[in-house]
Design a protein around this motif. Structure first.
Motif, PDB file in Angstrom:
ATOM      1  N   SER A  77       0.835  -1.201   0.000  1.00  0.00           N
ATOM      2  CA  SER A  77       0.000   0.000   0.000  1.00  0.00           C
ATOM      3  C   SER A  77       0.870   1.251   0.000  1.00  0.00           C
ATOM      4  O   SER A  77       0.598   2.226  -0.722  1.00  0.00           O
ATOM      5  N   THR A  78       1.944   1.215   0.797  1.00  0.00           N
ATOM      6  CA  THR A  78       2.875   2.348   0.838  1.00  0.00           C
ATOM      7  C   THR A  78       3.562   2.529  -0.517  1.00  0.00           C
ATOM      8  O   THR A  78       3.710   3.647  -1.014  1.00  0.00           O
ATOM      9  N   ALA A  79       3.982   1.401  -1.110  1.00  0.00           N
ATOM     10  CA  ALA A  79       4.645   1.464  -2.423  1.00  0.00           C
ATOM     11  C   ALA A  79       3.691   2.011  -3.481  1.00  0.00           C
ATOM     12  O   ALA A  79       4.088   2.819  -4.334  1.00  0.00           O
ATOM     13  N   MET A  83       4.436   5.395  -5.533  1.00  0.00           N
ATOM     14  CA  MET A  83       4.654   5.369  -6.980  1.00  0.00           C
ATOM     15  C   MET A  83       3.632   6.227  -7.716  1.00  0.00           C
ATOM     16  O   MET A  83       3.939   6.814  -8.759  1.00  0.00           O
ATOM     17  N   THR A  84       2.431   6.323  -7.172  1.00  0.00           N
ATOM     18  CA  THR A  84       1.442   7.231  -7.762  1.00  0.00           C
ATOM     19  C   THR A  84       1.945   8.662  -7.667  1.00  0.00           C
ATOM     20  O   THR A  84       1.869   9.438  -8.635  1.00  0.00           O
ATOM     21  N   THR A 194       4.969 -13.748  -1.819  1.00  0.00           N
ATOM     22  CA  THR A 194       4.716 -12.567  -2.640  1.00  0.00           C
ATOM     23  C   THR A 194       5.739 -11.487  -2.321  1.00  0.00           C
ATOM     24  O   THR A 194       6.058 -11.250  -1.153  1.00  0.00           O
ATOM     25  N   THR A 195       6.269 -10.853  -3.364  1.00  0.00           N
ATOM     26  CA  THR A 195       7.207  -9.746  -3.181  1.00  0.00           C
ATOM     27  C   THR A 195       6.446  -8.512  -2.715  1.00  0.00           C
ATOM     28  O   THR A 195       5.441  -8.128  -3.321  1.00  0.00           O
ATOM     29  N   VAL A 196       6.911  -7.909  -1.631  1.00  0.00           N
ATOM     30  CA  VAL A 196       6.213  -6.748  -1.077  1.00  0.00           C
ATOM     31  C   VAL A 196       7.018  -5.454  -1.246  1.00  0.00           C
ATOM     32  O   VAL A 196       6.488  -4.367  -1.000  1.00  0.00           O
ATOM     33  N   SER A 197       8.276  -5.575  -1.636  1.00  0.00           N
ATOM     34  CA  SER A 197       9.065  -4.377  -1.911  1.00  0.00           C
ATOM     35  C   SER A 197       8.937  -4.022  -3.384  1.00  0.00           C
ATOM     36  O   SER A 197       8.422  -4.811  -4.178  1.00  0.00           O
ATOM     37  N   ALA A 198       9.397  -2.829  -3.749  1.00  0.00           N
ATOM     38  CA  ALA A 198       9.362  -2.396  -5.147  1.00  0.00           C
ATOM     39  C   ALA A 198      10.800  -2.287  -5.663  1.00  0.00           C
ATOM     40  O   ALA A 198      11.727  -2.003  -4.900  1.00  0.00           O
ATOM     41  N   ASP A 199      10.967  -2.536  -6.946  1.00  0.00           N
ATOM     42  CA  ASP A 199      12.298  -2.494  -7.566  1.00  0.00           C
ATOM     43  C   ASP A 199      12.666  -1.039  -7.851  1.00  0.00           C
ATOM     44  O   ASP A 199      12.319  -0.473  -8.892  1.00  0.00           O
ATOM     45  N   HIS A 258       5.066   0.156 -11.148  1.00  0.00           N
ATOM     46  CA  HIS A 258       3.810   0.402 -10.423  1.00  0.00           C
ATOM     47  C   HIS A 258       2.802  -0.700 -10.738  1.00  0.00           C
ATOM     48  O   HIS A 258       2.056  -1.152  -9.857  1.00  0.00           O
ATOM     49  N   ALA A 259       2.782  -1.137 -11.979  1.00  0.00           N
ATOM     50  CA  ALA A 259       1.866  -2.210 -12.380  1.00  0.00           C
ATOM     51  C   ALA A 259       2.201  -3.510 -11.650  1.00  0.00           C
ATOM     52  O   ALA A 259       1.299  -4.269 -11.243  1.00  0.00           O
ATOM     53  N   ILE A 260       3.500  -3.774 -11.465  1.00  0.00           N
ATOM     54  CA  ILE A 260       3.916  -4.982 -10.739  1.00  0.00           C
ATOM     55  C   ILE A 260       3.476  -4.901  -9.282  1.00  0.00           C
ATOM     56  O   ILE A 260       2.982  -5.873  -8.704  1.00  0.00           O
TER      57      ILE A 260
END
Length: 328
Positions: A77-79, A83-84, A194-199, A258-260
């Motif tokens: 949710s934070t990511a 990203m938005t 499930t990956t919860v971090s963003a690249d 963001h889509a990921i």
């Protein structure tokens, strides 16, 4: 034909056995009524007890996934929010760059004003890229670095790996990718993570190729003293013009990541629903095996109390004390 003799001792023994059995059943029903459990210990029903232990084990495992899912949803949710905001900032930077590239913006004062706005956007974007949750950066993977991107060099601080490929003409291309994504287990299956971090590397780039550096190059070009005189292919004007496509590419990169994040969030949300459904189903299964039916248990208890009292009264009537009862 002979008829077997029924002795008083036999009557007493039979009656006593019946009374004790009734008393034991009464005690069992009393325990069930007070505890609300049909099976309180393995000896009550060994087969049911084994099934209860299995169900409780499944409940414990399922309960462990719930906080994992909750924590994962917090990360994602934070990511998503970050990203938005990042996409909106890059769009603003691109719009300002388009405005700056317009031939109508010719005065140094106008260019400096746009450069100042771009500086604010760059700083805000860097703040978004260094967003943390529970003290950890959401864009730096498993790294414990204080920030995902250095505020001066814009270098990515997360773990990375590099691979090199050689083209037929001998040109060597090196590609750097991020490693060590943060994951959460959401089920017992082999693929239930499930990956919860963003690249962050894929989203924002690193160093001189980062979106921050791209914005900075436009800022520097707008403040260049040769802006009005240098019309070369590498001059300030060309840098501003090419910055439009560069920022558009940066926006595409952020949107792709963001889509990921959105897909992982959807999966985590589905896992939360499934976890709750499984918890309800397991509790229903456990209750059916272990919990007593209160209404039925109370009815059986009253019936057994009556049977026990009746047995005592009948036995007292049948086995009357005689003179032999007082002789030792």
């Amino acid at each position: 034909m002979s008829i077997g003799r029924i002795t008083t001792a036999q009557i007493y023994s039979s009656s006593n056995a019946s009374i004790q059995a009734s008393k034991a059943r009464l005690s069992q029903l009393t325990a069930q009524s007070s505890s609300g459990l049909l099976v309180a210990k393995p000896s009550d029903d060994p087969a049911a007890a084994a099934s209860i232990l299995r169900v409780r084990g499944e409940q414990a495992a399922n309960a462990q996934y719930a906080p994992n899912i909750s924590d994962g949803l917090g990360w994602l949710s934070t990511a998503d929010t970050t990203m938005t905001a990042s996409e909106n900032l890059v769009r603003q930077a691109k719009d300002l760059t388009i405005q700056a590239a317009n031939s109508g913006v010719s005065s140094p004062a106008a260019r400096n004003a746009i450069a100042a706005q771009l500086e604010g956007i760059r700083d805000d974007l860097l703040t978004q890229a260094n967003t943390k949750i529970n003290g950890r950066s959401i864009f730096a993977g498993t790294s414990d670095a204080s920030s995902a991107f250095d505020p001066t060099t814009f270098a990515y601080s997360g773990p990375t790996t590099s691979t090199s490929t050689t083209a037929p003409d001998g040109t060597v291309t090196t590609t750097t990718t991020a490693l060590g994504s943060v994951q959460r287990r959401i089920g017992s299956g082999a693929g239930d993570t499930t990956t919860v971090s963003a690249d962050g590397l894929a989203a924002f780039g690193s160093g001189t190729t980062s979106v921050f550096a791209r914005i900075q190059s436009v800022i520097d070009a707008l403040r260049s003293g040769t802006y009005d005189t240098d019309d070369s292919a590498t001059g300030p004007k060309a840098t501003v013009t090419s910055g439009i496509d560069v920022l558009n590419g940066a926006l595409t990169s952020i949107s792709a990541q963001h889509a990921i994040v959105g897909a992982n969030y959807a999966r985590m949300t589905s896992a939360k629903t499934q976890n709750a459904t499984t918890a309800t189903a397991l509790e229903t299964q456990r209750s059916g095996l272990q919990d007593a039916d209160t209404t039925r248990t109370l009815l059986d208890l009253k019936t057994q109390e009556l049977a026990y009292q009746t047995a005592l009264q009948v036995t007292a009537q049948v086995i009357q004390p005689t003179l032999m009862s007082f002789l030792s």
